[in-house]
Design an enzyme around this catalytic site. Structure first.
Site, PDB file in Angstrom:
ATOM      1  N   ASP A  82       0.850  -1.186   0.000  1.00  0.00           N
ATOM      2  CA  ASP A  82       0.000   0.000   0.000  1.00  0.00           C
ATOM      3  C   ASP A  82       0.891   1.243   0.000  1.00  0.00           C
ATOM      4  O   ASP A  82       1.818   1.350   0.809  1.00  0.00           O
ATOM      5  CB  ASP A  82      -0.882  -0.051   1.264  1.00  0.00           C
ATOM      6  CG  ASP A  82      -1.934   1.052   1.291  1.00  0.00           C
ATOM      7  OD1 ASP A  82      -2.334   1.522   0.210  1.00  0.00           O
ATOM      8  OD2 ASP A  82      -2.356   1.428   2.402  1.00  0.00           O
ATOM      9  N   GLY A 211     -11.423   4.914   3.011  1.00  0.00           N
ATOM     10  CA  GLY A 211     -12.751   4.306   3.139  1.00  0.00           C
ATOM     11  C   GLY A 211     -13.415   4.495   4.495  1.00  0.00           C
ATOM     12  O   GLY A 211     -14.607   4.271   4.631  1.00  0.00           O
TER      13      GLY A 211
HETATM   14 ZN   LIG Z   1      -4.329   5.490   0.571  1.00  0.00          ZN
END
Ligand SMILES: [Zn+2]
Length: 286
Positions: A82, A211
């Site tokens: 990530d 999110g």
């Molecule tokens: Zn991110």
């Protein structure tokens, strides 16, 4: 089952109209919490390890554990770096067996982002590893301030998105449409028209970072407009902290207080993840 690539797992989601959560591992407790949730919801899952979390979780140590869990699991698992910010981190991820890399060139000038993303695609293709890139800049900072907000001037440009995807060959694209890392300042307002237009010109799975804090209704709408991967971390971290807060008052008198506290953290993180899998529509898709 073995680990699968991000492309494999996302293509199915994109075609069938659901999204996969990409949940961050910061230690074995989070890893087990995510896998337990995936098992209970019969959901495929993406495990994220962020470069900013390397000081807490050593990829070389945790990847063998992830592999063992994947071999043992009835659902697909993809392992994604990530926010790879440096080539060193990307090379490290490739060497230790990640099946996907997110290259974050969002701070680079457009042409330079294309050039570097294309180079990452070249490196990864040789090892059958998928690539996600980012265009425009998602609000807040990964690993930065806890509270973030989005800057409309940095939203993903539709024309640039078309060129970017064509010229880099990335498998998935993270978009900036009003989403933000960390906790939202106020109500998040997503630019759905922009998302619709980006999908039309790119036609690849799109990714929503930040999110935590978006409503279930907005998630569903975003998924119907091409979002197939949703990065989710702050909500897990908040659940872990809340759980520690609840336990900490009467801790220290019994032999197993500390591992019991960790177990409670695992359970609360797992519940949050399972709830998101329902909202994202990945539950039952294994
Ligand atoms: Zn991110």
């Amino acid at each position: 089952m073995a680990l699968v690539t991000l492309k494999t797992i996302l293509d199915d989601a994109y075609r069938r109209g659901y999204a996969l959560g990409a949940f961050n591992i910061i230690d074995l407790t989070f890893l087990e919490a995510i896998i337990t949730a995936a098992r209970s919801k019969a959901s495929p899952v993406i495990l994220n390890i962020a470069e900013v979390h390397f000081p807490y979780v050593t990829p070389e140590h945790v990847v063998p554990v992830v592999r063992m869990m994947a071999a043992d699991s009835p659902f697909d698992i993809a392992l994604n770096l990530d926010h790879g910010l440096t080539m060193t981190a990307i090379e490290r991820a490739l060497a230790c067996g990640f099946t996907s890399v997110m290259f974050d060139g969002s701070n680079l000038e457009f042409e330079e982002n294309i050039r570097q993303s294309r180079e990452v695609v070249r490196m990864c293709r040789a090892k059958n590893v998928s690539v996600e890139a980012e265009l425009g800049a998602v609000g807040g900072a990964e690993g930065g301030e806890l509270v973030g907000s989005a800057n409309p001037a940095k939203y993903t440009d539709v024309g640039q998105a078309r060129r970017f995807v064509r010229e880099t060959g990335v498998d998935a694209l993270a978009v900036a449409i009003g989403n933000s890392h960390g906790r939202y300042k106020g109500e998040p307002r997503l630019d759905f028209e922009r998302l619709r237009a980006i999908r039309e010109v790119t036609n690849i799975p799109l990714v929503l970072h930040g999110g935590s804090g978006i409503s279930a209704g907005d998630f569903r709408k975003a998924i119907s407009l091409g979002i197939a991967k949703i990065n989710f971390y702050t909500g897990m971290s908040d659940a872990a902290i809340e759980s520690v807060r609840k336990s900490i008052g009467d801790i220290g008198s019994r032999y197993n207080d500390y591992p019991e506290m960790i177990n409670a953290v695992r359970r609360s993180v797992s519940e949050v993840v399972a709830g998101q899998m329902e909202i994202f529509g990945s539950a039952g898709k294994a």
